[in-house]
Scaffold this active site. Structure first.
Site, short mmCIF file in Angstrom:
data_model
loop_
_atom_site.label_atom_id
_atom_site.label_comp_id
_atom_site.label_asym_id
_atom_site.label_seq_id
_atom_site.Cartn_x
_atom_site.Cartn_y
_atom_site.Cartn_z
N PRO A 141 0.80 -1.26 -0.02
CA PRO A 141 0.05 0.05 -0.10
C PRO A 141 0.74 1.25 0.11
O PRO A 141 1.68 1.47 0.61
CB PRO A 141 -0.73 -0.31 1.21
CG PRO A 141 0.15 -0.89 2.25
CD PRO A 141 1.22 -1.54 1.29
N GLU A 142 0.44 2.20 -0.78
CA GLU A 142 0.76 3.45 -0.50
C GLU A 142 -0.49 4.23 0.43
O GLU A 142 -1.40 3.50 0.65
CB GLU A 142 1.10 4.45 -1.65
CG GLU A 142 2.16 3.80 -2.49
CD GLU A 142 2.67 4.47 -3.65
OE1 GLU A 142 2.77 5.72 -3.66
OE2 GLU A 142 3.44 3.74 -4.57
N LYS A 202 0.83 6.64 5.90
CA LYS A 202 0.56 5.20 5.70
C LYS A 202 0.30 4.58 7.15
O LYS A 202 0.29 3.07 7.10
CB LYS A 202 1.81 4.76 5.09
CG LYS A 202 2.06 5.29 3.62
CD LYS A 202 3.35 5.00 3.11
CE LYS A 202 3.50 5.92 1.92
NZ LYS A 202 5.25 5.68 1.59
N ARG A 235 5.45 14.08 13.59
CA ARG A 235 6.26 13.92 12.46
C ARG A 235 6.03 13.64 11.28
O ARG A 235 6.80 13.53 10.39
CB ARG A 235 7.20 12.92 13.11
CG ARG A 235 7.02 11.39 12.91
CD ARG A 235 8.08 10.44 13.62
NE ARG A 235 7.56 9.28 13.79
CZ ARG A 235 7.16 8.20 13.05
NH1 ARG A 235 7.36 8.47 11.63
NH2 ARG A 235 6.90 7.15 13.35
N ASN A 266 6.57 4.85 -3.76
CA ASN A 266 7.37 4.66 -4.86
C ASN A 266 6.77 5.02 -6.13
O ASN A 266 7.44 5.33 -6.91
CB ASN A 266 8.35 3.28 -4.88
CG ASN A 266 9.59 3.14 -5.53
OD1 ASN A 266 10.04 4.35 -5.62
ND2 ASN A 266 9.97 2.23 -6.24
N ARG A 280 15.70 2.48 -3.74
CA ARG A 280 14.46 2.24 -4.43
C ARG A 280 14.52 2.77 -5.92
O ARG A 280 15.18 3.62 -6.09
CB ARG A 280 13.46 3.09 -3.58
CG ARG A 280 13.35 3.21 -2.15
CD ARG A 280 13.14 1.61 -1.70
NE ARG A 280 11.85 1.20 -2.27
CZ ARG A 280 10.54 1.27 -1.77
NH1 ARG A 280 10.59 2.06 -0.71
NH2 ARG A 280 9.59 0.94 -2.23
#
Length: 278
Positions: A2-3, A52, A121, A162, A254
């Site tokens: 998942p994103e 996420k 954050r 990504n 990545r």
DNA sequence: GCTAAATGTTGAT
DNA sequence: TCAACCTTTAGCT
């Protein structure tokens, strides 16, 4: 796998059937007994996606924190429960619905302090109507780091992964190696606008399609992977805009993908007009 | 059947 | 910068 938008979608689907309910929680493979021992039978008061991350509020500083990592996902359906299969870390279910969780990198309890630290954050999310894109631009425009790295930094923008990283840079003709400092405010505003669009689409339909809007309406499986994206995992294939072979490289371990013609390197300031078409 | 790769993050060096 | 952690699947043999 998942994103941000898929995580937000899970939160929405689970809210629909679990919220306000007494939820049974167990851990068929035993790996999350510590969590299920605390939560089983409690009333679920809220489910909040934070970038996420997922936070389930069971009251009295009892939050279930889940992060799916790269491989985690939920399966779900209506009762009865299916026989446990494979490495089933956690189940949540009511009299009517069940959710199975596999592959998550984090399944743990949070208190108010840890929740506050997490919220503090994580940067603004394109999925949040109240988010302030300027907060992100202030960091991006002050940085020498490549924009391709900055977009993946969850403390700068929440929810991008990504795929969205490579895709949004292509749409705006920005080479991933260009420094954040080289991005002008107008391009960032247009980029944010499109992030909102493609990520909301992803949340709604449950998968990532950044190309033809018509494709986004088609059912799962109806669009080949290489047709769902402009550049992601299209190394060597012709750019859908200009025909040049798509290139790939590593950025902090990545894979990142770009069109060497439409995304010129070297911080050239260009118009923010979005490209679309094949 | 085996290996590598995949939409991610954290903590140590 | 690197290794560790989580699981499934594609592409080999």
């Amino acid at each position: 796998m998942p994103e941000g938008p898929q995580v937000a979608r899970y939160a929405r689907l689970q809210r629909d059937v679990l919220l306000g309910k007494r939820v049974r929680v167990d851990s068929p493979n035993g790996r999350s007994d510590d969590v299920s021992d605390i939560l089983d039978g409690l009333v679920l008061r809220g489910i909040e996606p934070i970038g996420k991350h997922l936070l389930y509020d069971f009251g009295k500083e009892r939050y279930l924190h889940i992060h799916l990592g790269r491989f985690g996902n939920f399966h779900f359906g209506e009762m009865p429960l299916p026989e446990p299969r494979g490495t089933l870390r956690l189940r949540m279910y009511t009299r009517t619905h069940w959710f199975e969780l596999r592959g998550a990198i984090a399944i743990e309890m949070f208190d108010d302090d840890r929740k506050a630290a997490l919220v503090a954050r994580i940067g603004p999310s394109p999925l949040d109507a109240d988010a302030d894109p300027q907060r992100a631009f202030a960091k991006i425009s002050a940085s020498e780091s490549p924009i391709g790295l900055l977009l993946m930094d969850q403390s700068i923008v929440a929810g991008i992964g990504n795929i969205y990283r490579s895709e949004i840079l292509f749409i705006h003709g920005v080479h991933p190696k260009n420094p954040g400092r080289s991005l002008d405010a107008k391009t960032w505003a247009a980029m944010w606008h499109d992030l909102v669009r493609v990520m909301k689409d992803g949340e709604r339909i449950g998968r990532i399609v950044t190309t033809d809007p018509a494709d986004r309406a088609k059912p799962k499986g109806a669009v080949r992977r290489e047709d769902r994206f402009y550049v992601y995992r299209r190394t060597g294939l012709p750019c859908r805009h200009c025909g040049t072979a798509i290139e790939t490289g590593l950025m902090a371990t990545r894979n990142v993908f770009w069109c060497p013609h439409d995304q010129p390197e070297h911080a050239r300031i260009r118009s923010s007009k979005a490209k679309r078409s094949r």
